[in-house]
Design a protein around this motif. Structure first.
Motif, short mmCIF file in Angstrom:
data_model
loop_
_atom_site.label_atom_id
_atom_site.label_comp_id
_atom_site.label_asym_id
_atom_site.label_seq_id
_atom_site.Cartn_x
_atom_site.Cartn_y
_atom_site.Cartn_z
N VAL A 218 0.87 -1.18 0.00
CA VAL A 218 0.00 0.00 0.00
C VAL A 218 0.91 1.23 0.00
CG1 VAL A 218 -1.73 1.29 1.29
CG2 VAL A 218 -1.83 -1.21 1.23
N TYR A 219 0.71 2.13 -0.95
CA TYR A 219 1.57 3.30 -1.06
C TYR A 219 1.41 4.18 0.18
CZ TYR A 219 3.82 7.47 -2.91
OH TYR A 219 4.66 8.54 -3.09
N PRO A 220 2.52 4.53 0.84
CA PRO A 220 2.43 5.27 2.11
C PRO A 220 2.28 6.77 1.97
CG PRO A 220 4.72 4.75 1.64
CD PRO A 220 3.91 4.12 0.53
N GLY A 221 2.16 7.29 0.77
CA GLY A 221 1.95 8.73 0.59
C GLY A 221 3.23 9.53 0.64
N THR A 222 4.35 8.91 0.27
CA THR A 222 5.66 9.56 0.36
C THR A 222 5.71 10.92 -0.32
OG1 THR A 222 6.66 7.35 0.36
CG2 THR A 222 8.12 9.22 -0.08
N CYS A 223 5.14 11.01 -1.53
CA CYS A 223 5.24 12.25 -2.31
C CYS A 223 4.07 13.20 -2.10
CB CYS A 223 5.37 11.93 -3.80
SG CYS A 223 6.94 11.12 -4.24
N ARG A 224 3.11 12.80 -1.29
CA ARG A 224 1.91 13.63 -1.13
C ARG A 224 2.23 14.99 -0.53
NH1 ARG A 224 -3.83 12.72 2.11
NH2 ARG A 224 -4.13 10.86 0.84
N THR A 225 3.19 15.04 0.39
CA THR A 225 3.47 16.28 1.12
C THR A 225 4.69 17.03 0.60
OG1 THR A 225 4.73 15.01 2.75
CG2 THR A 225 2.40 15.40 3.23
N LEU A 226 5.20 16.68 -0.56
CA LEU A 226 6.33 17.43 -1.12
C LEU A 226 5.93 18.88 -1.39
CD1 LEU A 226 7.79 14.95 -3.78
CD2 LEU A 226 8.67 15.41 -1.48
N THR A 227 6.85 19.79 -1.15
CA THR A 227 6.59 21.19 -1.47
C THR A 227 6.69 21.40 -2.97
OG1 THR A 227 8.91 21.84 -1.31
CG2 THR A 227 7.60 21.86 0.74
N GLN A 228 6.23 22.53 -3.45
CA GLN A 228 6.32 22.83 -4.87
C GLN A 228 7.78 22.86 -5.32
OE1 GLN A 228 3.88 22.89 -7.00
NE2 GLN A 228 5.23 23.33 -8.73
N ALA A 229 8.64 23.42 -4.49
CA ALA A 229 10.06 23.48 -4.83
C ALA A 229 10.66 22.08 -4.93
CB ALA A 229 10.81 24.30 -3.78
N GLU A 230 10.27 21.19 -4.01
CA GLU A 230 10.77 19.82 -4.05
C GLU A 230 10.27 19.09 -5.29
OE1 GLU A 230 11.28 18.65 0.67
OE2 GLU A 230 9.25 18.75 -0.19
N ARG A 231 9.03 19.33 -5.66
CA ARG A 231 8.48 18.71 -6.87
C ARG A 231 9.22 19.18 -8.11
NH1 ARG A 231 1.97 19.22 -5.48
NH2 ARG A 231 1.95 17.56 -3.88
N GLU A 232 9.50 20.48 -8.18
CA GLU A 232 10.19 21.02 -9.34
C GLU A 232 11.61 20.47 -9.43
OE1 GLU A 232 9.92 25.22 -8.85
OE2 GLU A 232 7.78 25.31 -9.38
N GLN A 233 12.27 20.32 -8.29
CA GLN A 233 13.62 19.78 -8.28
C GLN A 233 13.64 18.34 -8.76
OE1 GLN A 233 15.41 19.68 -4.40
NE2 GLN A 233 17.44 19.11 -5.19
N ARG A 234 12.71 17.52 -8.29
CA ARG A 234 12.69 16.11 -8.67
C ARG A 234 12.27 15.94 -10.13
NH1 ARG A 234 11.04 12.47 -3.42
NH2 ARG A 234 12.08 13.80 -1.87
N ALA A 235 11.42 16.85 -10.62
CA ALA A 235 10.95 16.75 -12.00
C ALA A 235 12.09 16.99 -13.00
CB ALA A 235 9.83 17.75 -12.24
N ARG A 236 13.20 17.57 -12.55
CA ARG A 236 14.32 17.80 -13.45
C ARG A 236 15.00 16.50 -13.85
NH1 ARG A 236 15.80 21.96 -9.43
NH2 ARG A 236 14.88 23.93 -10.08
N THR A 237 14.89 15.48 -13.02
CA THR A 237 15.59 14.23 -13.30
C THR A 237 14.66 13.03 -13.50
OG1 THR A 237 15.79 13.82 -10.92
CG2 THR A 237 17.62 14.97 -12.01
N ARG A 238 13.38 13.22 -13.22
CA ARG A 238 12.47 12.07 -13.33
C ARG A 238 11.06 12.53 -13.68
NH1 ARG A 238 12.22 6.80 -12.09
NH2 ARG A 238 10.21 5.94 -11.44
#
Length: 317
Positions: A129-149
Motif C-alpha cells: 500500500v503506497y504510504p503517501g511519500t510524495c503527497r506532502t512534497l513542497t512545490q520546490a521539491e516537486r520542481e527539483q525532482r521533475a528535473r531528473t524524473r
C-alpha cells in the motif's frame, strides 16, 4: 419503465483468451441475455507494449465461435463509442483534469524499488500500500525532482471505509486510506492507469452491471470512489470465482493455460460451453449445450462463489 441492463465484457487483447477469460465472458453474457439487456464488448488496450490488433481480432472471432454475441462495441459500433481504450484518451484526460481541479491529484517520483521498500502495510494480494511519500512534497521539491524524473500521478484517498454488496460474493468493505492508499491515475510514461480508465468507461458507456473475476473485487472501492468524484453512477457488481489449477495456481494468459488455440482444437463450441457451465455450477455434469440454451435457466443463485479447481484431466487433455 426501467432502462435495460447494460453489461460488458472488457478483455485486454494482450494474448489469446484462456479458460478463465471464457468463464467470465460466458457468465457476463448469460446474465445480460437473461435480463433482456444490452451486451457491450470493450477492448481494454491501454498498454501499448502488450496489446495488439491481431489479438483483438482473434478475441472477437473466438467469442463468436463460442456463440457469444454483442450489441455494441468492438467491430459493431454504437452510441457510446469508441470502444477501444486507446481511442478514449481524451476522455481520460478530461476526467484527470476534473480530479486535478478538486485538488486531489499529485505527482509521485518514487521508483518501483522505493515503493516496495517503503514501510507500508500490504494488501491481501501481497502488493504494498503506497504510504503517501510524495503527497506532502513542497512545490520546490516537486520542481527539483521533475528535473531528473518524470512523475506518475496519484489520487489522494480519504481515511474512509468504502463498501458495497457484491451480487455473488456478498458484502465487501475496505478503508481507502489504510487498505488501498493513494493510487496511480497516470503512469510516468503518460499512459492512463486501469482504475481511471475503467471508471470513466463504465460511467460513460452507462454500464449498469459488471461481471468479472474475483481477483478484481478489491478494485471496486477505488473505482466507485472515482465514479463518485466524477459524478457518475456506479454499476452493480458480480465477481465470479477464479479457475485454479490443481496446485492452486490461477489460470493465466502468461502461462498459456488452455488458451483458445488449444480449446478450439480439443472441443466443439457446445462441448466447451457445457464444460464452462458445469464449472460454474449451472449444469450437474459437463454436457454439450449451446450458450443460447442456457439463457432461460440462468440464475445467479446457482453460480458458485468459491474458486473452482479445474481437474488435471481437463488441463492435460
Amino acid at each position: 419503465m426501467h432502462a435495460p441492463v447494460r453489461g460488458r465484457f472488457a478483455p485486454s487483447p494482450s494474448g489469446r483468451m484462456h479458460l478463465g477469460n471464457l468463464f467470465s465472458a460466458l457468465l457476463a453474457w448469460l446474465s445480460v441475455r437473461a435480463k433482456g439487456g444490452v451486451m457491450v464488448l470493450r477492448m481494454e488496450d491501454l498498454d501499448p507494449d502488450r496489446c495488439r490488433e491481431e489479438y483483438a481480432l482473434q478475441l472477437a472471432d473466438d467469442l463468436r465461435w463460442l456463440g457469444l454475441d454483442w450489441d455494441e462495441g468492438y467491430g459493431a459500433g454504437g452510441p457510446h463509442g469508441p470502444y477501444r481504450q486507446r481511442e478514449r484518451t481524451e476522455r481520460y484526460a478530461g476526467a484527470f483534469q476534473a480530479l486535478e481541479a478538486q485538488g486531489l491529484v499529485y505527482p509521485c517520483f518514487c521508483t518501483r524499488a522505493e515503493r516496495l521498500a517503503a514501510s507500508a502495510p500490504h494488501r491481501s494480494d501481497g502488493s504494498a500500500v503506497y504510504p503517501g511519500t510524495c503527497r506532502t512534497l513542497t512545490q520546490a521539491e516537486r520542481e527539483q525532482r521533475a528535473r531528473t524524473r518524470s512523475p506518475a500521478w496519484r489520487l489522494m484517498v480519504p481515511d474512509r471505509t468504502a463498501g458495497f454488496t457484491d451480487g455473488l460474493q456478498g458484502s465487501y468493505a475496505e478503508n481507502l486510506g489504510r487498505d488501498c492508499g493513494d493510487f496511480i491515475l497516470r503512469r510516468s510514461d503518460g499512459v492512463y492507469a486501469y482504475q481511471l480508465a475503467v471508471a470513466v468507461d463504465d460511467g460513460g458507456m452507462e454500464i449498469s452491471e459488471v461481471v468479472r473475476g474475483r481477483d478484481l473485487l478489491d478494485s471496486t472501492p477505488r473505482q466507485q470512489y472515482l465514479l463518485e468524484l466524477l459524478g457518475l453512477p456506479s454499476p452493480e457488481y458480480y465477481h465470479v470465482p477464479l479457475l485454479l489449477a490443481p496446485d492452486g495456481r490461477r489460470l493465466s494468459k502468461r502461462e498459456r493455460d488452455l488458451d483458445m488455440g488449444v480449446l478450439r482444437r480439443r472441443y466443439t463450441p457446445e462441448e466447451l460451453t457445457g464444460l464452462l457451465a458445469h464449472l460454474a455450477g449451472l449444469l450437474e455434469r459437463s454436457t454439450p449445450v449451446r450458450a443460447g440454451e442456457l439463457v432461460s435457466r440462468f440464475d445467479w443463485a446457482r453460480v458458485r462463489s468459491a474458486d473452482v479447481i479445474v481437474d488435471d484431466t481437463i488441463l492435460r487433455g
